[in-house]
Design a protein around this motif. Sequence first.
Motif, PDB file in Angstrom:
ATOM      1  N   ASN A  21       0.815  -1.215   0.000  1.00  0.00           N
ATOM      2  CA  ASN A  21       0.000   0.000   0.000  1.00  0.00           C
ATOM      3  C   ASN A  21       0.849   1.265   0.000  1.00  0.00           C
ATOM      4  N   GLY A  22       2.110   1.129   0.372  1.00  0.00           N
ATOM      5  CA  GLY A  22       3.022   2.268   0.344  1.00  0.00           C
ATOM      6  C   GLY A  22       3.855   2.363  -0.914  1.00  0.00           C
ATOM      7  N   MET A  23       3.691   1.388  -1.829  1.00  0.00           N
ATOM      8  CA  MET A  23       4.459   1.359  -3.067  1.00  0.00           C
ATOM      9  C   MET A  23       3.663   2.001  -4.206  1.00  0.00           C
ATOM     10  N   LYS A  24       4.361   2.650  -5.128  1.00  0.00           N
ATOM     11  CA  LYS A  24       3.693   3.392  -6.196  1.00  0.00           C
ATOM     12  C   LYS A  24       3.388   2.550  -7.423  1.00  0.00           C
ATOM     13  N   ASP A  25       4.207   1.551  -7.694  1.00  0.00           N
ATOM     14  CA  ASP A  25       4.073   0.812  -8.955  1.00  0.00           C
ATOM     15  C   ASP A  25       3.545  -0.610  -8.769  1.00  0.00           C
ATOM     16  N   VAL A  26       3.032  -0.916  -7.580  1.00  0.00           N
ATOM     17  CA  VAL A  26       2.483  -2.244  -7.301  1.00  0.00           C
ATOM     18  C   VAL A  26       1.081  -2.088  -6.732  1.00  0.00           C
ATOM     19  N   ARG A 124      17.966 -10.192   2.299  1.00  0.00           N
ATOM     20  CA  ARG A 124      18.812 -10.448   1.118  1.00  0.00           C
ATOM     21  C   ARG A 124      18.641  -9.368   0.049  1.00  0.00           C
ATOM     22  N   TYR A 125      17.475  -8.757   0.019  1.00  0.00           N
ATOM     23  CA  TYR A 125      17.141  -7.813  -1.042  1.00  0.00           C
ATOM     24  C   TYR A 125      17.398  -6.358  -0.650  1.00  0.00           C
ATOM     25  N   MET A 126      17.653  -6.128   0.618  1.00  0.00           N
ATOM     26  CA  MET A 126      17.805  -4.766   1.123  1.00  0.00           C
ATOM     27  C   MET A 126      19.102  -4.120   0.655  1.00  0.00           C
ATOM     28  N   PRO A 127      19.104  -2.821   0.431  1.00  0.00           N
ATOM     29  CA  PRO A 127      20.353  -2.118   0.121  1.00  0.00           C
ATOM     30  C   PRO A 127      21.418  -2.341   1.187  1.00  0.00           C
ATOM     31  N   MET A 128      20.992  -2.525   2.437  1.00  0.00           N
ATOM     32  CA  MET A 128      21.941  -2.722   3.535  1.00  0.00           C
ATOM     33  C   MET A 128      22.783  -3.984   3.358  1.00  0.00           C
ATOM     34  N   ALA A 129      22.237  -4.991   2.693  1.00  0.00           N
ATOM     35  CA  ALA A 129      23.013  -6.215   2.465  1.00  0.00           C
ATOM     36  C   ALA A 129      24.262  -5.906   1.638  1.00  0.00           C
ATOM     37  N   GLN A 130      24.086  -5.112   0.587  1.00  0.00           N
ATOM     38  CA  GLN A 130      25.224  -4.719  -0.239  1.00  0.00           C
ATOM     39  C   GLN A 130      26.130  -3.746   0.505  1.00  0.00           C
ATOM     40  N   MET A 131      25.554  -2.899   1.342  1.00  0.00           N
ATOM     41  CA  MET A 131      26.345  -1.941   2.113  1.00  0.00           C
ATOM     42  C   MET A 131      27.255  -2.657   3.126  1.00  0.00           C
ATOM     43  N   GLU A 252      19.541  -2.297  10.567  1.00  0.00           N
ATOM     44  CA  GLU A 252      19.235  -0.923  10.942  1.00  0.00           C
ATOM     45  C   GLU A 252      20.390   0.036  10.687  1.00  0.00           C
ATOM     46  N   LYS A 253      21.575  -0.348  11.124  1.00  0.00           N
ATOM     47  CA  LYS A 253      22.746   0.502  10.908  1.00  0.00           C
ATOM     48  C   LYS A 253      24.019  -0.308  11.084  1.00  0.00           C
ATOM     49  N   ILE A 254      25.109   0.230  10.541  1.00  0.00           N
ATOM     50  CA  ILE A 254      26.443  -0.358  10.666  1.00  0.00           C
ATOM     51  C   ILE A 254      27.307   0.624  11.434  1.00  0.00           C
ATOM     52  N   GLU A 268      23.852   4.567   8.287  1.00  0.00           N
ATOM     53  CA  GLU A 268      22.438   4.387   8.602  1.00  0.00           C
ATOM     54  C   GLU A 268      21.697   3.679   7.469  1.00  0.00           C
ATOM     55  N   ARG A 269      20.643   2.995   7.841  1.00  0.00           N
ATOM     56  CA  ARG A 269      19.785   2.347   6.863  1.00  0.00           C
ATOM     57  C   ARG A 269      19.056   3.397   6.025  1.00  0.00           C
ATOM     58  N   PRO A 270      18.955   3.196   4.719  1.00  0.00           N
ATOM     59  CA  PRO A 270      18.164   4.117   3.889  1.00  0.00           C
ATOM     60  C   PRO A 270      16.707   4.109   4.326  1.00  0.00           C
ATOM     61  N   GLU A 271      16.017   5.204   4.065  1.00  0.00           N
ATOM     62  CA  GLU A 271      14.590   5.279   4.404  1.00  0.00           C
ATOM     63  C   GLU A 271      13.821   4.185   3.665  1.00  0.00           C
ATOM     64  N   GLN A 272      12.881   3.576   4.350  1.00  0.00           N
ATOM     65  CA  GLN A 272      12.127   2.484   3.739  1.00  0.00           C
ATOM     66  C   GLN A 272      10.673   2.511   4.197  1.00  0.00           C
TER      67      GLN A 272
END
Length: 323
Positions: A21-26, A124-131, A252-254, A268-272
């Motif tokens: 419900n918070g997503m624009k394209d789904v 696994r899909y979060m930007p934080m995983a790559q960070m 949450e954060k590193i 910090e974790r990106p806004e989500q």
Amino acid sequence: MNNIAILGAGRIATFMAQTVNGMKDVNLYGIASRDINKAEEFAKEYSVEHAYGSYEEMLQDPNIDLVYIATPHSHHYDHAKLCLQYGKNVLCEKAFTANKKQAEEVLSLAKEKGLLVTEAIWCRYMPMAQMIKDTLNSGKIGTPASLISTFGALVSGKPRLKEPSLAGGALLDLGIYPLTFAMIAFGNEISDIKTSAVLTDLGVDETHSVILTYKDGKVATLSSSMISAMESQAIIYGTEGYLKVYGMNNYEKIEVYNSNRELVETIERPEQITGYEYEVTAAFKAIAEGKLECPEMPHEETLRVMEIMDGLRASWGVIYPFD
């Protein structure tokens, strides 16, 4: 607009509904429950377009592009196969299935049908995983050598965690997160596994510890429990410092520390929305590109995790009826 439907109307389904419900394209197109009243109540509360009183009824709807399976992991095998037999792409909540054999059958059917199936282990899909990977590869803590990851919660009273017939125990529900963190940070080239567990009267693990030794000499020590509120965090130690990661299921954060134990950087974790949006976006992107799996969580990795968890349960003597 991409249409997603949710199979199962329990707690985790509400979390996904809030996310979409918070997503624009789904578009939150459908919700199915074995109880039509429950489905209709869910649809009303979360603004779902269509409510269905059976899974089969929902899966016959040609307008659904992706089905999110939100039932207990003891039912994932049957429900994923059902979705695939009706020609639906699948985003299946973790643990993907109860064991590796079931996972292999689901993935084989998906390949045969030419449909996407991916495991919804959200971190696994979060930007934080790559960070986390980027921070380790940056050399800020020198060469990573070992990690400790803990995750526990007071959830032993939940019926689905008590029963072997529901694939109960701490491992598939909680322990999968420290294991996932270790594989994100250190990979899956594991040369040795040592483990210990305390079992309930019904024969599932209530607390366990695992030591993974990697082929390159790294060591990961993992602990989970469903009878104690363990800290949800990890520490990765290197030759020139260490880093802390807070939140083992939703990073949450590193924090980066030098060899003098001084904090030198916070990431910090990106806004989500909730964190679930990344797996949904990845699934629709893979579908649009004609892929049968998501690069963020390849089928090979799903099978490797299931294989490790099968081995752990076997060593503890935890047996499910479907093993």
